[in-house]
Enzyme design. Sequence first.
Site, short mmCIF file in Angstrom:
data_model
loop_
_atom_site.label_atom_id
_atom_site.label_comp_id
_atom_site.label_asym_id
_atom_site.label_seq_id
_atom_site.Cartn_x
_atom_site.Cartn_y
_atom_site.Cartn_z
N THR A 1 1.09 -0.26 -7.30
CA THR A 1 0.30 -0.35 -8.54
C THR A 1 0.73 0.77 -9.50
O THR A 1 0.89 0.53 -10.71
CB THR A 1 -1.20 -0.19 -8.20
OG1 THR A 1 -1.50 -1.02 -7.07
CG2 THR A 1 -2.08 -0.56 -9.36
N TRP A 2 0.90 1.94 -8.96
CA TRP A 2 1.33 3.09 -9.76
C TRP A 2 2.73 2.84 -10.33
O TRP A 2 2.98 3.05 -11.53
CB TRP A 2 1.32 4.34 -8.87
CG TRP A 2 1.48 5.65 -9.56
CD1 TRP A 2 1.35 5.91 -10.89
CD2 TRP A 2 1.82 6.89 -8.93
NE1 TRP A 2 1.57 7.24 -11.13
CE2 TRP A 2 1.86 7.87 -9.95
CE3 TRP A 2 2.07 7.27 -7.61
CZ2 TRP A 2 2.15 9.20 -9.68
CZ3 TRP A 2 2.35 8.61 -7.34
CH2 TRP A 2 2.39 9.56 -8.36
N GLY B 1 2.15 2.44 -3.06
CA GLY B 1 2.20 2.97 -4.43
C GLY B 1 2.70 1.96 -5.46
O GLY B 1 3.10 2.34 -6.56
N LYS C 1 -7.87 6.89 -3.19
CA LYS C 1 -7.71 8.34 -3.32
C LYS C 1 -6.38 8.74 -3.95
O LYS C 1 -6.32 9.66 -4.75
CB LYS C 1 -7.79 8.99 -1.93
CG LYS C 1 -9.19 9.22 -1.42
CD LYS C 1 -9.08 10.14 -0.22
CE LYS C 1 -10.45 10.48 0.35
NZ LYS C 1 -10.31 11.21 1.63
N SER D 1 -4.32 3.05 4.29
CA SER D 1 -4.61 2.45 2.98
C SER D 1 -4.69 0.93 3.13
O SER D 1 -5.58 0.28 2.58
CB SER D 1 -3.51 2.85 1.99
OG SER D 1 -3.76 2.29 0.74
N LYS E 1 0.81 -1.23 0.00
CA LYS E 1 0.00 0.00 0.00
C LYS E 1 0.84 1.28 0.00
O LYS E 1 0.46 2.31 0.56
CB LYS E 1 -1.00 0.04 1.19
CG LYS E 1 -1.82 -1.18 1.39
CD LYS E 1 -2.25 -1.85 0.12
CE LYS E 1 -3.31 -1.12 -0.65
NZ LYS E 1 -3.62 -1.84 -1.93
N HIS F 1 7.00 -7.63 -2.58
CA HIS F 1 6.83 -6.99 -1.27
C HIS F 1 7.85 -7.57 -0.27
O HIS F 1 7.80 -7.24 0.91
CB HIS F 1 5.41 -7.25 -0.72
CG HIS F 1 4.34 -6.40 -1.36
ND1 HIS F 1 4.52 -5.10 -1.72
CD2 HIS F 1 3.05 -6.71 -1.69
CE1 HIS F 1 3.40 -4.61 -2.25
NE2 HIS F 1 2.50 -5.57 -2.25
N TYR G 1 6.72 8.15 -2.42
CA TYR G 1 5.39 8.31 -3.02
C TYR G 1 4.98 9.78 -3.04
O TYR G 1 4.44 10.28 -4.04
CB TYR G 1 4.41 7.47 -2.21
CG TYR G 1 2.96 7.52 -2.66
CD1 TYR G 1 2.52 6.76 -3.73
CD2 TYR G 1 2.03 8.31 -1.99
CE1 TYR G 1 1.19 6.80 -4.14
CE2 TYR G 1 0.71 8.35 -2.37
CZ TYR G 1 0.29 7.59 -3.45
OH TYR G 1 -1.03 7.63 -3.84
P1 A3P Z 1 -4.84 5.13 -0.95
O1 A3P Z 1 -5.54 3.94 -0.37
O2 A3P Z 1 -4.23 6.00 0.09
O3 A3P Z 1 -5.67 5.90 -1.90
P2 A3P Z 1 -0.41 -0.30 -3.60
O4 A3P Z 1 -0.46 -0.08 -5.06
O5 A3P Z 1 0.99 -0.44 -3.07
O6 A3P Z 1 -1.33 -1.36 -3.17
O7 A3P Z 1 -0.88 1.07 -2.93
C1 A3P Z 1 -2.20 1.49 -3.08
C2 A3P Z 1 -2.25 2.99 -2.86
O8 A3P Z 1 -1.76 3.64 -4.03
C3 A3P Z 1 -3.69 3.46 -2.67
O9 A3P Z 1 -3.59 4.59 -1.81
C4 A3P Z 1 -4.06 3.82 -4.09
O10 A3P Z 1 -5.18 4.68 -4.17
C5 A3P Z 1 -2.78 4.47 -4.57
N1 A3P Z 1 -2.67 4.48 -6.04
C6 A3P Z 1 -3.05 3.53 -6.91
N2 A3P Z 1 -2.84 3.93 -8.17
C7 A3P Z 1 -2.32 5.18 -8.11
C8 A3P Z 1 -1.91 6.13 -9.09
N3 A3P Z 1 -2.01 5.87 -10.38
N4 A3P Z 1 -1.43 7.32 -8.66
C9 A3P Z 1 -1.33 7.59 -7.34
N5 A3P Z 1 -1.71 6.74 -6.37
C10 A3P Z 1 -2.19 5.54 -6.74
#
Ligand code: A3P
Length: 343
Positions: free
Chosen positions: A69-70, A67, A294, A166, A65, A134, A227
Site C-alpha cells: 500500500t505504501w 508494504g 502500525k 501483519s 503485507k 502479488h 521495507y
Molecule cells: P502492519 O500490519 O505491520 O502495521 P500491504 O500494504 O502489503 O498490505 O502491507 C500492510 C502493512 O504495511 C501493514 O503493516 C501496514 O500498517 C503497513 N503500511 C501501510 N501503509 C503504510 C505506510 N504509509 N507507511 C508504512 N507502513 C505502512
Amino acid sequence: MDSGRDDGLASELANLPLETRYPPFTLRQYAGFWLPEVTLARGLPAARDRFAPRPDDVLLASFPKSGTTWLKALAFATVRRAAHPPSSHDHPLRRRSPHDCVPFLEISLALADDMDAAAADLDALPSPRVLATHLPFSLLPVPGRLAAAAGRIVYVCRDPKDALVSSWLFTRKASENVGVDAGSFSLREAVELFCAGRGLSCPQWRHVVEYWEASRNEHHRVLFLRYEQMLRDPVGSLRTMAEFMGCAFSPEEEERGVDRAIAELCSMEELKNVEANRKGRTGSGVKADAFFRKGVAGDWSNHMTPEMGKMVDEAVKHGLRGSGFSFADSTTPVSGQPSTLAK
Ligand code: A3P
C-alpha cells in the site's frame, strides 16, 4: 505467451493440491506456490492472455503485507507529480485509497464481473502505467520477455515474521468484511502454515528470493527494496525509486522539497487520516482501514511467542539455504543496493 504453462489451468484446478485452512481463501498449489483459486482460475490466465505489457510500465511487486500500500502511494505520487503536485489539496491520495489509484493486475482481473471491461480499464490507463502484483516472479505474465518488453519492476521485501503477523491480523479483519468468520484462525495455525510454506502466496522466502535473483540479474529492470530500510530512510528510498522508475527528482525539485512532500503525503500518519482510508472500501470490497495498522519493524514480538519466532526463523533459514539471500541484510543502505546486489 511463453511455454503455455496455464493452458487449461482453470479446468485443471480441481486436481491441484488443496489447502483450506487459510481464510477466507481456498488455496491451490501451482508451480510451487499456494495461491487463491480465483487467482489461478481467472486472474493469472487473464493476466497472461489479456494484458499487453508496455515498455514504460512500472510493476510494483510484493509478498502480501510487505508494504504494498505504501509502495503504491509513493510510486503513484512520484510518477504523477506533474499532474498532481503533492501539495495539491485535491491530490488523488487525499481522496482515494492507494489501492484505487494503483490496481493489482491479477486481482482486478480475477474479481471482475466483466473481464473484457477490466482488461479495457487496464489498457486505458495513461502511460507510464503503475500496476501492482502479488504474483511470484516466475508466474508473471511472460517473465522471459518481461525485462525486454514490459518496463520496470519495484519489489518490496519485508521481514518474514512481521509480514506473517501483519497478514494474520489482516486476514482476521478482512475476512469479517467479506462475511467469513476467521476468528478461530489462530496465530499458531498461521505460523504452522507459513513454516510449511502453505500460507497465502507462500513459500514467502521463495517469493522474495525469486525477485532478489531477478534484481541481481537485471538490476536496471528490477529494483529490490526492503521495507525496514524504507522506514529508516523514506526520502532516500523514494529518490532511489524515482531514479529507477526513470523520473528522478531534479536538484531544483529536491531544493523545493518535492521528494520530502511526497514522502510526507504517503506517510502512515497522513494516509491513515484520509477519509477514504478510514471509512471507505477498496475496489475488492475490503475496508480500506485494514491496510493501515502500525507500520513498524519488529511488531511480531508483541504477538508471537519466542517459540513461534524460532519456528519461523528455522523454516526461513532452511528455505533460504543455498540462495545467498539473507533477511538480515535489511540494514544494507538503499543507496548501496545496486552495486551490492550486482553480480
Ligand atoms: P502492519 O500490519 O505491520 O502495521 P500491504 O500494504 O502489503 O498490505 O502491507 C500492510 C502493512 O504495511 C501493514 O503493516 C501496514 O500498517 C503497513 N503500511 C501501510 N501503509 C503504510 C505506510 N504509509 N507507511 C508504512 N507502513 C505502512
